[in-house]
Write a protein that holds these residues in place. Structure first.
Motif, PDB file in Angstrom:
ATOM      1  N   ALA A  24      19.042  -9.142  -2.584  1.00  0.00           N
ATOM      2  CA  ALA A  24      20.132  -8.691  -3.448  1.00  0.00           C
ATOM      3  C   ALA A  24      19.913  -7.236  -3.834  1.00  0.00           C
ATOM      4  CB  ALA A  24      20.210  -9.548  -4.712  1.00  0.00           C
ATOM      5  N   ALA A  25      21.007  -6.519  -4.001  1.00  0.00           N
ATOM      6  CA  ALA A  25      20.973  -5.108  -4.412  1.00  0.00           C
ATOM      7  C   ALA A  25      20.162  -4.258  -3.445  1.00  0.00           C
ATOM      8  CB  ALA A  25      20.419  -4.975  -5.833  1.00  0.00           C
ATOM      9  N   GLY A  26      19.975  -4.745  -2.241  1.00  0.00           N
ATOM     10  CA  GLY A  26      19.255  -3.990  -1.220  1.00  0.00           C
ATOM     11  C   GLY A  26      17.773  -3.845  -1.443  1.00  0.00           C
ATOM     12  N   CYS A  27      17.233  -4.523  -2.481  1.00  0.00           N
ATOM     13  CA  CYS A  27      15.823  -4.266  -2.809  1.00  0.00           C
ATOM     14  C   CYS A  27      15.096  -5.436  -3.446  1.00  0.00           C
ATOM     15  CB  CYS A  27      15.730  -3.061  -3.753  1.00  0.00           C
ATOM     16  SG  CYS A  27      16.514  -3.345  -5.368  1.00  0.00           S
ATOM     17  N   HIS A  28      15.759  -6.558  -3.696  1.00  0.00           N
ATOM     18  CA  HIS A  28      15.140  -7.604  -4.513  1.00  0.00           C
ATOM     19  C   HIS A  28      15.351  -8.975  -3.900  1.00  0.00           C
ATOM     20  CE1 HIS A  28      14.241 -10.137  -8.029  1.00  0.00           C
ATOM     21  NE2 HIS A  28      13.590  -9.096  -8.497  1.00  0.00           N
ATOM     22  N   SER A  29      14.299  -9.804  -3.969  1.00  0.00           N
ATOM     23  CA  SER A  29      14.412 -11.167  -3.461  1.00  0.00           C
ATOM     24  C   SER A  29      13.577 -12.125  -4.302  1.00  0.00           C
ATOM     25  CB  SER A  29      13.948 -11.247  -2.003  1.00  0.00           C
ATOM     26  OG  SER A  29      14.054 -12.583  -1.521  1.00  0.00           O
ATOM     27  N   MET A  30      14.137 -13.310  -4.508  1.00  0.00           N
ATOM     28  CA  MET A  30      13.394 -14.406  -5.136  1.00  0.00           C
ATOM     29  C   MET A  30      13.272 -15.583  -4.177  1.00  0.00           C
ATOM     30  SD  MET A  30      14.680 -14.436  -9.122  1.00  0.00           S
ATOM     31  CE  MET A  30      16.454 -14.414  -8.803  1.00  0.00           C
ATOM     32  N   ALA A  31      13.516 -15.340  -2.882  1.00  0.00           N
ATOM     33  CA  ALA A  31      13.413 -16.401  -1.889  1.00  0.00           C
ATOM     34  C   ALA A  31      11.998 -16.962  -1.882  1.00  0.00           C
ATOM     35  CB  ALA A  31      13.775 -15.867  -0.504  1.00  0.00           C
ATOM     36  N   PRO A  32      11.827 -18.277  -1.907  1.00  0.00           N
ATOM     37  CA  PRO A  32      10.479 -18.864  -1.943  1.00  0.00           C
ATOM     38  C   PRO A  32       9.553 -18.358  -0.847  1.00  0.00           C
ATOM     39  CG  PRO A  32      12.108 -20.545  -2.450  1.00  0.00           C
ATOM     40  CD  PRO A  32      12.882 -19.317  -2.057  1.00  0.00           C
ATOM     41  N   ARG A  33      10.063 -18.166   0.386  1.00  0.00           N
ATOM     42  CA  ARG A  33       9.201 -17.664   1.465  1.00  0.00           C
ATOM     43  C   ARG A  33       8.660 -16.281   1.135  1.00  0.00           C
ATOM     44  NH1 ARG A  33      13.672 -19.655   3.830  1.00  0.00           N
ATOM     45  NH2 ARG A  33      14.542 -17.551   3.945  1.00  0.00           N
ATOM     46  N   PHE A  34       9.517 -15.455   0.541  1.00  0.00           N
ATOM     47  CA  PHE A  34       9.099 -14.104   0.192  1.00  0.00           C
ATOM     48  C   PHE A  34       8.068 -14.128  -0.940  1.00  0.00           C
ATOM     49  CE2 PHE A  34       9.877 -10.183  -2.364  1.00  0.00           C
ATOM     50  CZ  PHE A  34       9.397  -9.263  -1.438  1.00  0.00           C
ATOM     51  N   ILE A  35       8.328 -14.911  -1.979  1.00  0.00           N
ATOM     52  CA  ILE A  35       7.385 -14.996  -3.099  1.00  0.00           C
ATOM     53  C   ILE A  35       6.047 -15.559  -2.621  1.00  0.00           C
ATOM     54  CG2 ILE A  35       6.957 -16.020  -5.359  1.00  0.00           C
ATOM     55  CD1 ILE A  35       9.078 -13.824  -5.347  1.00  0.00           C
ATOM     56  N   ALA A  36       6.095 -16.535  -1.693  1.00  0.00           N
ATOM     57  CA  ALA A  36       4.846 -17.086  -1.141  1.00  0.00           C
ATOM     58  C   ALA A  36       4.046 -15.999  -0.448  1.00  0.00           C
ATOM     59  CB  ALA A  36       5.166 -18.216  -0.167  1.00  0.00           C
ATOM     60  N   ASP A  37       4.732 -15.182   0.353  1.00  0.00           N
ATOM     61  CA  ASP A  37       4.064 -14.082   1.052  1.00  0.00           C
ATOM     62  C   ASP A  37       3.475 -13.087   0.060  1.00  0.00           C
ATOM     63  OD1 ASP A  37       3.822 -12.202   3.592  1.00  0.00           O
ATOM     64  OD2 ASP A  37       4.757 -11.017   2.006  1.00  0.00           O
ATOM     65  N   GLY A  48       0.841  -1.198   0.000  1.00  0.00           N
ATOM     66  CA  GLY A  48       0.000   0.000   0.000  1.00  0.00           C
ATOM     67  C   GLY A  48       0.869   1.238   0.000  1.00  0.00           C
ATOM     68  N   ASP A  49       0.443   2.270   0.717  1.00  0.00           N
ATOM     69  CA  ASP A  49       1.195   3.519   0.770  1.00  0.00           C
ATOM     70  C   ASP A  49       2.527   3.334   1.494  1.00  0.00           C
ATOM     71  OD1 ASP A  49      -0.884   4.814  -0.516  1.00  0.00           O
ATOM     72  OD2 ASP A  49      -1.872   5.382   1.362  1.00  0.00           O
ATOM     73  N   MET A  50       3.495   4.163   1.145  1.00  0.00           N
ATOM     74  CA  MET A  50       4.795   4.108   1.799  1.00  0.00           C
ATOM     75  C   MET A  50       4.644   4.453   3.278  1.00  0.00           C
ATOM     76  SD  MET A  50       7.993   3.466   1.577  1.00  0.00           S
ATOM     77  CE  MET A  50       8.280   3.411  -0.205  1.00  0.00           C
ATOM     78  N   PRO A  51       5.128   3.590   4.178  1.00  0.00           N
ATOM     79  CA  PRO A  51       5.007   3.865   5.608  1.00  0.00           C
ATOM     80  C   PRO A  51       5.909   5.016   6.038  1.00  0.00           C
ATOM     81  CG  PRO A  51       6.352   1.923   5.234  1.00  0.00           C
ATOM     82  CD  PRO A  51       5.790   2.308   3.899  1.00  0.00           C
ATOM     83  N   ALA A  52       5.582   5.617   7.172  1.00  0.00           N
ATOM     84  CA  ALA A  52       6.380   6.735   7.681  1.00  0.00           C
ATOM     85  C   ALA A  52       7.802   6.294   7.980  1.00  0.00           C
ATOM     86  CB  ALA A  52       5.713   7.311   8.934  1.00  0.00           C
ATOM     87  N   ASP A  53       7.963   5.090   8.503  1.00  0.00           N
ATOM     88  CA  ASP A  53       9.279   4.543   8.816  1.00  0.00           C
ATOM     89  C   ASP A  53       9.446   3.243   8.028  1.00  0.00           C
ATOM     90  OD1 ASP A  53      11.552   3.352   9.880  1.00  0.00           O
ATOM     91  OD2 ASP A  53      11.194   4.125  11.896  1.00  0.00           O
ATOM     92  N   ALA A  54      10.069   3.342   6.862  1.00  0.00           N
ATOM     93  CA  ALA A  54      10.195   2.183   5.983  1.00  0.00           C
ATOM     94  C   ALA A  54      11.022   1.069   6.623  1.00  0.00           C
ATOM     95  CB  ALA A  54      10.816   2.600   4.655  1.00  0.00           C
ATOM     96  N   SER A  55      12.100   1.434   7.304  1.00  0.00           N
ATOM     97  CA  SER A  55      12.956   0.424   7.926  1.00  0.00           C
ATOM     98  C   SER A  55      12.191  -0.382   8.967  1.00  0.00           C
ATOM     99  CB  SER A  55      14.179   1.087   8.568  1.00  0.00           C
ATOM    100  OG  SER A  55      14.990   1.694   7.585  1.00  0.00           O
ATOM    101  N   GLU A  56      11.437   0.319   9.801  1.00  0.00           N
ATOM    102  CA  GLU A  56      10.659  -0.367  10.831  1.00  0.00           C
ATOM    103  C   GLU A  56       9.603  -1.261  10.203  1.00  0.00           C
ATOM    104  OE1 GLU A  56       7.763  -1.538  13.600  1.00  0.00           O
ATOM    105  OE2 GLU A  56       7.316  -0.163  11.925  1.00  0.00           O
ATOM    106  N   GLU A 106       7.522  -6.561   9.094  1.00  0.00           N
ATOM    107  CA  GLU A 106       6.775  -7.406   8.173  1.00  0.00           C
ATOM    108  C   GLU A 106       7.571  -8.615   7.678  1.00  0.00           C
ATOM    109  OE1 GLU A 106       3.534  -7.116   6.828  1.00  0.00           O
ATOM    110  OE2 GLU A 106       3.203  -5.682   8.452  1.00  0.00           O
ATOM    111  N   TYR A 107       8.865  -8.449   7.489  1.00  0.00           N
ATOM    112  CA  TYR A 107       9.624  -9.487   6.796  1.00  0.00           C
ATOM    113  C   TYR A 107      10.787 -10.085   7.576  1.00  0.00           C
ATOM    114  CZ  TYR A 107       6.938  -7.828   2.819  1.00  0.00           C
ATOM    115  OH  TYR A 107       5.904  -7.490   1.996  1.00  0.00           O
ATOM    116  N   VAL A 108      11.487  -9.274   8.355  1.00  0.00           N
ATOM    117  CA  VAL A 108      12.653  -9.792   9.079  1.00  0.00           C
ATOM    118  C   VAL A 108      12.225 -10.496  10.361  1.00  0.00           C
ATOM    119  CG1 VAL A 108      14.845  -9.208  10.172  1.00  0.00           C
ATOM    120  CG2 VAL A 108      14.132  -8.004   8.084  1.00  0.00           C
ATOM    121  N   ALA A 109      11.431  -9.818  11.160  1.00  0.00           N
ATOM    122  CA  ALA A 109      10.984 -10.407  12.425  1.00  0.00           C
ATOM    123  C   ALA A 109      10.165 -11.666  12.205  1.00  0.00           C
ATOM    124  CB  ALA A 109      10.167  -9.377  13.215  1.00  0.00           C
ATOM    125  N   THR A 110       9.479 -11.752  11.092  1.00  0.00           N
ATOM    126  CA  THR A 110       8.648 -12.917  10.777  1.00  0.00           C
ATOM    127  C   THR A 110       9.426 -14.031  10.077  1.00  0.00           C
ATOM    128  OG1 THR A 110       8.018 -11.887   8.691  1.00  0.00           O
ATOM    129  CG2 THR A 110       6.554 -11.510  10.572  1.00  0.00           C
TER     130      THR A 110
END
Length: 269
Positions: free
Chosen positions: A40-53, A14-22, A27-31
């Motif tokens: 990769a490149a600080g912005c891209h992933s093809m990890a199956p868990r990520f694609i599933a999400d 959705g909309d860009m959150p106020a604190d993108a890092s948080e 959403e993704y690291v803690a889970t």
């Protein structure tokens, strides 16, 4: 109606959150959806868990049980950071998951939505061989694999899919449209009007070759007439764009002779 969406880049839901890092940490690291080495490149992933999400988020957001085509978005982004052998391993892992998503009726088919990958020369860092990608899918699921779509730019200013023989297939070098046809993969053209830049100011010879009422129609007609291109995508930013009757006024696809004349005039210009 064919519903397509794509995933790969780290973007907010959705909309860009106020604190993108948080947001991304929550959403993704803690889970544990994303783990060390998955990005990769600080912005891209093809990890199956990520694609599933991402698939599940898209299904909820679109309100559908099954997505018709799910694209890996600009996978070539990773080639600037990881060796090609690792890249191929990541693609293979993504294909394995996407085949399982087909079996679970979450998607019908999958593909790659690219920008540079299939237009570049073979020696370019972010070049991809369509035959190599199809071979990875075949390794995963045999001849019944569901890698059936590729999206790439094709327009009056970016004609490589039709004119650059950068794909090796059966001992020959052929352009993307021919390689895709032989491998049974559907080509979808993005940027048909190059973000509106081709909607006005085209050289007069284009009007002579394609006719029609304005440059926007001519730019779109060129793409939808390109042999081997199934669909010409056009971005819609206003309701008026969707309601226009431009498509209804377009004549039948241009003939091979018309294409030849158009390219010859283009070279001269």
């Amino acid at each position: 109606m064919v519903i397509c969406t794509k995933g790969g880049f780290l973007t907010p839901d959705g909309d860009m959150p106020a604190d993108a890092s948080e947001y991304f940490n929550h959403e993704y690291v803690a889970t544990q959806i994303l783990r060390e080495g998955d990005v990769a490149a600080g912005c891209h992933s093809m990890a199956p868990r990520f694609i599933a999400d991402q698939i599940d988020r898209s299904r909820r957001n679109l309100g559908v049980e099954t997505i018709d085509v799910y694209y890996l978005h600009n996978p070539e982004t990773q080639l600037g950071e990881v060796p090609r052998e690792m890249f191929n391993s990541r693609v293979r892992g993504a294909f394995e998951f996407l085949e399982s998503a087909v079996a679970a009726a979450k998607i019908h088919f999958y593909g790659m939505a690219t920008w540079n990958a299939f237009r570049q020369g073979e020696n370019d860092q972010d070049f991809l061989s369509l035959a190599a990608m199809e071979s990875l899918a075949r390794d995963v699921a045999g001849g019944s694999h569901h890698l059936r779509f590729v999206q790439l730019p094709c327009n009056l200013g970016m004609t490589e899919a039709l004119t650059r023989p950068n794909q090796s297939l059966d001992g020959s070098r052929v352009p993307m449209v021919e390689a895709a046809n032989k491998l049974g993969i559907t080509l979808v053209a993005s940027a048909a009007m190059l973000q509106g830049k081709l909607s006005r100011g085209l050289p007069p010879f284009v009007a002579t070759a394609l006719g029609l009422q304005n440059d926007a129609e001519r730019a779109l007609q060129f793409v939808r007439s390109t042999p081997g291109i199934t669909t010409a995508l056009v971005g819609m930013s206003r309701v008026e764009h969707v309601g226009r009757k431009s498509l209804a006024r377009c004549r039948a696809p241009a003939s091979k002779d018309e294409f030849s004349r158009l390219f010859e005039r283009g070279k001269q210009a």
